[in-house]
Write a protein that holds these residues in place. Structure first.
Motif, mmCIF file in Angstrom:
data_model
loop_
_atom_site.group_PDB
_atom_site.id
_atom_site.type_symbol
_atom_site.label_atom_id
_atom_site.label_comp_id
_atom_site.label_asym_id
_atom_site.label_seq_id
_atom_site.Cartn_x
_atom_site.Cartn_y
_atom_site.Cartn_z
ATOM 1 N N GLY A 149 0.808 -1.336 -0.037
ATOM 2 C CA GLY A 149 0.069 -0.079 0.100
ATOM 3 C C GLY A 149 0.834 1.051 -0.061
ATOM 4 N N GLY A 151 -0.203 4.407 0.155
ATOM 5 C CA GLY A 151 -0.998 5.517 0.733
ATOM 6 C C GLY A 151 -0.264 6.232 1.706
ATOM 7 N N VAL A 152 -0.897 7.160 2.402
ATOM 8 C CA VAL A 152 -0.472 7.859 3.519
ATOM 9 C C VAL A 152 0.756 7.277 4.049
ATOM 10 C CG1 VAL A 152 -0.501 9.765 5.069
ATOM 11 C CG2 VAL A 152 -2.390 9.507 3.256
ATOM 12 N N ILE A 153 0.260 6.288 4.922
ATOM 13 C CA ILE A 153 0.918 5.151 5.868
ATOM 14 C C ILE A 153 2.208 4.670 5.355
ATOM 15 C CG2 ILE A 153 0.973 3.354 7.517
ATOM 16 C CD1 ILE A 153 -1.971 4.173 8.479
ATOM 17 N N GLU A 156 4.847 7.507 4.323
ATOM 18 C CA GLU A 156 5.496 7.900 5.390
ATOM 19 C C GLU A 156 6.618 6.837 5.928
ATOM 20 O OE1 GLU A 156 3.004 9.751 8.407
ATOM 21 O OE2 GLU A 156 2.339 11.473 6.923
ATOM 22 N N GLU A 172 2.023 -1.566 -4.840
ATOM 23 C CA GLU A 172 0.813 -0.839 -4.603
ATOM 24 C C GLU A 172 0.030 -1.265 -5.834
ATOM 25 O OE1 GLU A 172 -0.980 1.817 -3.060
ATOM 26 O OE2 GLU A 172 -2.279 1.607 -4.879
ATOM 27 N N PHE A 173 -1.322 -1.319 -5.373
ATOM 28 C CA PHE A 173 -2.217 -1.757 -6.452
ATOM 29 C C PHE A 173 -2.536 -0.857 -7.545
ATOM 30 C CE2 PHE A 173 -6.961 -3.170 -7.122
ATOM 31 C CZ PHE A 173 -6.650 -4.221 -6.984
ATOM 32 N N LEU A 174 -2.681 0.263 -7.506
ATOM 33 C CA LEU A 174 -3.103 1.383 -8.394
ATOM 34 C C LEU A 174 -1.620 1.848 -9.146
ATOM 35 C CD1 LEU A 174 -5.183 3.714 -6.066
ATOM 36 C CD2 LEU A 174 -5.825 2.016 -7.936
ATOM 37 N N PRO A 179 -3.251 8.062 -3.830
ATOM 38 C CA PRO A 179 -4.585 8.407 -4.989
ATOM 39 C C PRO A 179 -5.370 9.831 -4.367
ATOM 40 C CG PRO A 179 -4.669 6.395 -3.364
ATOM 41 C CD PRO A 179 -3.462 6.701 -3.175
ATOM 42 N N ALA A 234 -0.348 -1.590 4.892
ATOM 43 C CA ALA A 234 -0.805 -0.010 5.059
ATOM 44 C C ALA A 234 -2.194 -0.196 3.850
ATOM 45 C CB ALA A 234 0.103 0.806 4.886
ATOM 46 N N GLY A 236 -5.129 0.800 4.182
ATOM 47 C CA GLY A 236 -6.508 1.675 4.638
ATOM 48 C C GLY A 236 -6.892 1.188 5.874
ATOM 49 N N ARG A 237 -7.666 2.133 6.449
ATOM 50 C CA ARG A 237 -8.251 1.890 7.952
ATOM 51 C C ARG A 237 -9.684 1.717 7.844
ATOM 52 N NH1 ARG A 237 -4.585 2.688 12.143
ATOM 53 N NH2 ARG A 237 -6.058 3.203 13.415
ATOM 54 N N MET A 282 -10.433 10.954 7.341
ATOM 55 C CA MET A 282 -9.699 10.328 8.399
ATOM 56 C C MET A 282 -8.260 11.055 8.719
ATOM 57 S SD MET A 282 -9.978 6.117 8.231
ATOM 58 C CE MET A 282 -11.681 5.578 8.431
ATOM 59 N N LEU A 283 -8.671 12.491 9.597
ATOM 60 C CA LEU A 283 -7.606 13.057 9.841
ATOM 61 C C LEU A 283 -7.699 13.610 11.224
ATOM 62 C CD1 LEU A 283 -7.575 15.337 6.731
ATOM 63 C CD2 LEU A 283 -5.644 13.542 7.192
ATOM 64 N N ALA A 313 -1.425 16.738 4.963
ATOM 65 C CA ALA A 313 0.078 16.582 4.746
ATOM 66 C C ALA A 313 0.649 15.203 4.905
ATOM 67 C CB ALA A 313 0.989 17.408 5.640
#
Ligand code: NAI
Length: 419
Positions: A149, A151-153, A156, A172-174, A179, A234, A236-237, A282-283, A313
């Motif tokens: 994944g 994404g953000v996690i 980082e 990563e899938f995409l 995204p 990572a 998603g949540r 989710m922030l 960010a």
């Protein structure tokens, strides 16, 4: 049964800020928290990861996290010791619509947060597979880290563990990372991270995990694999919904979370759901502002919080940050807009800092009109985006931004240097 004005379930950033604000407005508040106060953000999320980002080595990060987290936690405990707040150190469970534990109240705010969402692939329960919480509790630096994944996690942790010396591979899938971000910025960030030595396998779907080996199908349909000492999932949540929610009667979904209206009120009057559990944004800062708005709604006070202007960010190195719609989205919508860019390499402070890799993109209405969005990649991108957030919130134009005096030499001058 004891009566109070407001019950809050969960003492994460959404819950504790709402409690603090409500108490200051004179409400008697009861907060239920079954774990440490501070929630995911303070204990196993934003704060520990930012401590990692600002440490020189893995061992220093571990030591600093052990100091910073308890220090902040005691700060939250201080906030919750307000005379109008009662903190109950147990999980809040509904027994009826307006009853939680031994307390009943006309208004209840649910702020239970989210959990990481595992992927349904064989071998996901291998001891080498961790989520972000598991990764933060490792005692030794993994030699090889595979991250599922981008994404953000994922991004980082890829950035920080690579800097500590792990060999990092991302699957990563995409087609592109992050995204939700402007694709121009996302691509620049990934390319920069690739240049530094992180391996990205884009458009690849994980099929199986066997011990320390992750098998995935690449975009040509071929099976490849990566061996790793630790595998971070990572992907998603998911909102943390509890089985007792069923007795309250509001609409909710295990995947999407609790349904709420523009005041974050559920379909049952007086019951609110803020933060990750409503699945909206989710922030941590979104949760805080949603809580304040919910309390204002309860006490009948108007506010002008703009939930449609939500800065975000990604604390990679360098950072990426944004506020407002991506250029791709504006194009898709057929919106008339202009795109203005500038680059860190022409900025004196960036040169002095040795941080010349970076770009600012501002989307505005035609004719240097109102600023619609900002997308920034480079050192301190989050702080720069925060300045533009203020301008957008006030409905300011690019001309007004340009006419605002900026301190020389600062990175913020990149904003007024846009073409
Ligand atoms: P995410 O939704 O940001 O990214 C998940 C990524 O995993 C996506 O790119 C998706 O395409 C990919 N993916 C999903 N299934 C996959 C599979 N089977 N194989 C390969 N790739 C797959 O989720 P993430 O990073 O877990 O973060 C969760 C939430 O926490 C987000 O809403 C994020 O905004 C928030 N968060 C925010 C932070 C910040 O603001 N700095 C820091 C950390 C988390």
């Amino acid at each position: 049964m004891k009566e109070t004005d407001l019950i809050i379930i969960g003492a994460g950033p959404g819950g504790y800020r709402a409690a603090e604000y409500a108490a200051k407005q004179g409400l008697k508040v009861v907060v239920f928290e079954g774990a440490e106060v501070g929630g995911t953000c303070l204990n196993v999320g934003c704060i520990p990861t930012k401590t990692y980002v600002h440490s020189a080595s893995f061992s220093e990060a571990r030591e600093r996290m052990a100091q910073v987290v308890p220090q902040l936690r005691s700060g939250v405990e201080g906030i919750l010791s307000h005379p109008n707040i009662t903190l109950i150190r147990e999980k809040g469970i509904f027994s009826a619509a307006h009853t939680v534990g031994d307390y009943t109240a006309p208004n209840i705010i649910i702020a239970t947060g989210s959990d990481s969402k595992p992927i349904p692939v064989p071998g996901i329960d291998s001891p080498k597979v961790v989520d972000s919480t598991g990764l933060l509790s490792l005692d030794t630096l993994p030699k090889r880290l595979c991250i599922i994944g981008a994404g953000v996690i994922g991004m980082e942790f890829a950035s920080v563990f690579h800097r500590f010396g792990s060999e990092v591979t991302v699957i990563e899938f995409l087609k592109e990372c992050l995204p939700a971000l402007d694709s121009d910025i996302a691509k620049r960030l990934r390319k920069q991270m690739e240049k530094e030595g992180i391996t990205f396998n884009m458009q690849c779907g994980v099929k199986q995990i066997a011990d320390g080996e992750v098998f995935f199908e690449n975009k040509k349909g071929q099976t490849e694999s990566v061996e790793a000492d630790v595998i971070l999932v990572a992907t998603g949540r998911k909102p943390r919904v509890q089985s007792d929610f069923a007795c309250v009667g509001f609409d909710y979904d295990e995947r999407k979370g609790i349904a709420v209206n523009e005041h974050f009120e559920t379909t049952v009057s007086g019951i609110y759901a803020i933060g990750d559990v409503n699945g909206r944004q989710m922030l941590a800062h979104a949760a805080e502002m949603q809580g304040i708005h919910a309390v204002n709604h309860i006490i009948g006070k108007e506010d002008n919080i703009r939930f449609d202007i939500m800065p975000a960010a990604i604390f990679t190195s360098p950072e990426a940050a944004c506020v407002g719609p991506a250029e791709d989205w504006l194009k898709e919508q057929g919106t008339a807009f202009e795109c203005h860019k500038s680059f860190y390499r022409a900025n004196g402070k960036a040169l002095a800092m040795g941080e010349t890799e970076g770009m600012v993109k501002l989307c505005t209405e035609p004719g240097e009109g109102r600023i619609l969005s900002a997308h920034i990649f480079g050192a301190h991108a989050a702080d720069l985006v925060q300045e533009v957030t203020a301008f957008i919130t006030l409905g300011a134009t690019l001309r007004q931004l340009r006419e605002t005096v900026h301190i020389h030499p600062t990175l913020s001058e990149v904003l007024i240097e846009v073409n």
